[in-house]
Scaffold this motif. Sequence first.
Motif, PDB file in Angstrom:
ATOM      1  N   LEU A   7     -20.428  -6.847 106.868  1.00 48.67           N
ATOM      2  CA  LEU A   7     -20.415  -5.513 107.465  1.00 48.67           C
ATOM      3  C   LEU A   7     -19.419  -4.669 106.689  1.00 48.67           C
ATOM      4  N   VAL A   8     -19.863  -3.504 106.225  1.00 47.04           N
ATOM      5  CA  VAL A   8     -19.000  -2.605 105.467  1.00 47.04           C
ATOM      6  C   VAL A   8     -18.883  -1.304 106.261  1.00 47.04           C
ATOM      7  N   ASN A   9     -17.716  -1.079 106.857  1.00 41.11           N
ATOM      8  CA  ASN A   9     -17.485   0.044 107.768  1.00 41.11           C
ATOM      9  C   ASN A   9     -16.994   1.265 107.009  1.00 41.11           C
ATOM     10  N   VAL A  10     -17.928   2.000 106.405  1.00 38.78           N
ATOM     11  CA  VAL A  10     -17.544   3.183 105.649  1.00 38.78           C
ATOM     12  C   VAL A  10     -17.454   4.422 106.541  1.00 38.78           C
ATOM     13  N   ALA A  11     -18.206   4.479 107.621  1.00 40.76           N
ATOM     14  CA  ALA A  11     -18.296   5.680 108.452  1.00 40.76           C
ATOM     15  C   ALA A  11     -16.917   6.197 108.842  1.00 40.76           C
ATOM     16  N   GLY A  12     -16.723   7.491 108.636  1.00 40.08           N
ATOM     17  CA  GLY A  12     -15.442   8.085 108.982  1.00 40.08           C
ATOM     18  C   GLY A  12     -15.535   9.593 108.983  1.00 40.08           C
ATOM     19  N   VAL A  13     -14.527  10.227 109.544  1.00 34.02           N
ATOM     20  CA  VAL A  13     -14.462  11.679 109.569  1.00 34.02           C
ATOM     21  C   VAL A  13     -13.016  12.101 109.356  1.00 34.02           C
ATOM     22  N   GLU A  14     -12.818  13.152 108.572  1.00 32.55           N
ATOM     23  CA  GLU A  14     -11.467  13.656 108.304  1.00 32.55           C
ATOM     24  C   GLU A  14     -11.400  15.121 108.695  1.00 32.55           C
ATOM     25  N   MET A  15     -10.359  15.478 109.423  1.00 30.82           N
ATOM     26  CA  MET A  15     -10.125  16.866 109.824  1.00 30.82           C
ATOM     27  C   MET A  15      -8.670  17.213 109.536  1.00 30.82           C
ATOM     28  N   HIS A  16      -8.407  18.479 109.325  1.00 31.01           N
ATOM     29  CA  HIS A  16      -7.054  18.913 108.981  1.00 31.01           C
ATOM     30  C   HIS A  16      -6.573  19.982 109.945  1.00 31.01           C
ATOM     31  N   ALA A  17      -5.347  19.830 110.393  1.00 30.77           N
ATOM     32  CA  ALA A  17      -4.690  20.827 111.233  1.00 30.77           C
ATOM     33  C   ALA A  17      -3.220  20.450 111.339  1.00 30.77           C
ATOM     34  N   PRO A  18      -2.336  21.443 111.451  1.00 34.64           N
ATOM     35  CA  PRO A  18      -0.921  21.129 111.664  1.00 34.64           C
ATOM     36  C   PRO A  18      -0.739  20.343 112.958  1.00 34.64           C
ATOM     37  N   ALA A  19       0.218  19.444 112.979  1.00 27.38           N
ATOM     38  CA  ALA A  19       0.408  18.584 114.144  1.00 27.38           C
ATOM     39  C   ALA A  19       0.639  19.395 115.422  1.00 27.38           C
TER      40      ALA A  19
ATOM     41  N   HIS B 142     -11.874  12.920 118.672  1.00 23.66           N
ATOM     42  CA  HIS B 142     -13.022  12.817 117.775  1.00 23.66           C
ATOM     43  C   HIS B 142     -12.690  11.974 116.549  1.00 23.66           C
ATOM     44  N   VAL B 143     -11.539  12.225 115.939  1.00 20.22           N
ATOM     45  CA  VAL B 143     -11.149  11.476 114.746  1.00 20.22           C
ATOM     46  C   VAL B 143     -10.965   9.993 115.077  1.00 20.22           C
ATOM     47  N   PHE B 144     -10.353   9.700 116.224  1.00 17.49           N
ATOM     48  CA  PHE B 144     -10.183   8.301 116.610  1.00 17.49           C
ATOM     49  C   PHE B 144     -11.505   7.662 117.024  1.00 17.49           C
ATOM     50  N   ALA B 145     -12.393   8.437 117.641  1.00 18.50           N
ATOM     51  CA  ALA B 145     -13.671   7.887 118.092  1.00 18.50           C
ATOM     52  C   ALA B 145     -14.488   7.356 116.925  1.00 18.50           C
ATOM     53  N   VAL B 146     -14.464   8.049 115.809  1.00 18.56           N
ATOM     54  CA  VAL B 146     -15.244   7.617 114.648  1.00 18.56           C
ATOM     55  C   VAL B 146     -14.469   6.594 113.820  1.00 18.56           C
ATOM     56  N   ASN B 147     -13.246   6.943 113.436  1.00 15.64           N
ATOM     57  CA  ASN B 147     -12.513   6.125 112.466  1.00 15.64           C
ATOM     58  C   ASN B 147     -11.964   4.823 113.038  1.00 15.64           C
TER      59      ASN B 147
ATOM     60  N   ASN C 295      -0.570  17.942 107.944  1.00 20.70           N
ATOM     61  CA  ASN C 295      -1.830  18.534 108.420  1.00 20.70           C
ATOM     62  C   ASN C 295      -2.922  17.494 108.653  1.00 20.70           C
ATOM     63  N   GLY C 296      -2.516  16.244 108.783  1.00 18.06           N
ATOM     64  CA  GLY C 296      -3.509  15.204 109.051  1.00 18.06           C
ATOM     65  C   GLY C 296      -2.948  14.092 109.912  1.00 18.06           C
ATOM     66  N   ALA C 297      -2.132  14.438 110.899  1.00 15.63           N
ATOM     67  CA  ALA C 297      -1.492  13.410 111.722  1.00 15.63           C
ATOM     68  C   ALA C 297      -2.512  12.531 112.430  1.00 15.63           C
ATOM     69  N   HIS C 298      -3.582  13.121 112.950  1.00 18.38           N
ATOM     70  CA  HIS C 298      -4.580  12.343 113.673  1.00 18.38           C
ATOM     71  C   HIS C 298      -5.346  11.418 112.732  1.00 18.38           C
ATOM     72  N   TYR C 299      -5.640  11.905 111.533  1.00 19.78           N
ATOM     73  CA  TYR C 299      -6.380  11.079 110.565  1.00 19.78           C
ATOM     74  C   TYR C 299      -5.520   9.923 110.059  1.00 19.78           C
TER      75      TYR C 299
END
Length: 257
Positions: free
Chosen positions: A87-99, A109-114, A150-154
């Motif tokens: 299994l190769v888990n490539v699926a992911g999403v990246e978003m940017h915003a100040p903390a 959303h970022v945690f749900a996918v990644n 700008n990517g604390a959640h990611y």
Amino acid sequence: MTVTGKRIIVTGGSRGISAAAIAAFTEAGAQVAVLGISEEPGRRLAEKVSAEGPGTATYYRADVSDVAGTRQTLDLAVRALGGLDALVNVAGVEMHAPAESLSEEDWDHVFAVNTKGTFFTTQAALPHLKEHGGCVINFASDVALVPYPNGAHYSAAKGAVHSLTRTLAAEWGGHGIRVNAVNPMMWTDGYENYRARMSPDELAAHDAQQVHVIPLGGKLGDPSGDLAPVLKFLVSDDARFITGQIISVNGGAVQVR
């Protein structure tokens, strides 16, 4: 480093790193199930690589943040493959915003996918991998190892993937299941879009910084030439004694400690 005949599930669909991985596996003779949310591009990619052979690929629509739906789709794909080797888990999403301005919705959303998606997709694969052993490759990021403004959640989500990888490797090693993570720094369509949003001066400054930051080549790597061989190695039996590792494929930009 043969993967001929391996039965592999790749999440993340039809572009960038996912597409490079799928093409590399099928070119090497593997049977691949492609799980992603973009149906038409996913089907086109599967048809293209299957026509080129010698391996085959089949597309299945799946959103990894939908745990129940992904489990059903994964089971269906495994039945069609006749079993599962990787299994190769490539699926992911990246978003940017100040903390200070991150919303709860963006964080979730970022945690749900990644993170959630990576874990529960892997959990769904466990009964199939336990039958004869196999491997999981999780996709994380070097931003989990260094500050990422700008990517604390990611960065937090990818740090969780690091911890998850090490823990599952320890828990599942007795079943002959290897669990590793890769941190890629690759030149993808998403990166092209990022570059397109820069002014000429910003782009020049960015490229100059890359030359300084990345010792090998001074720019991001090629998914097919630089990352795919690493993935093929990790899936192959030649990597049978490697588990619980975080492997950065980044030209030396960040060192795992």
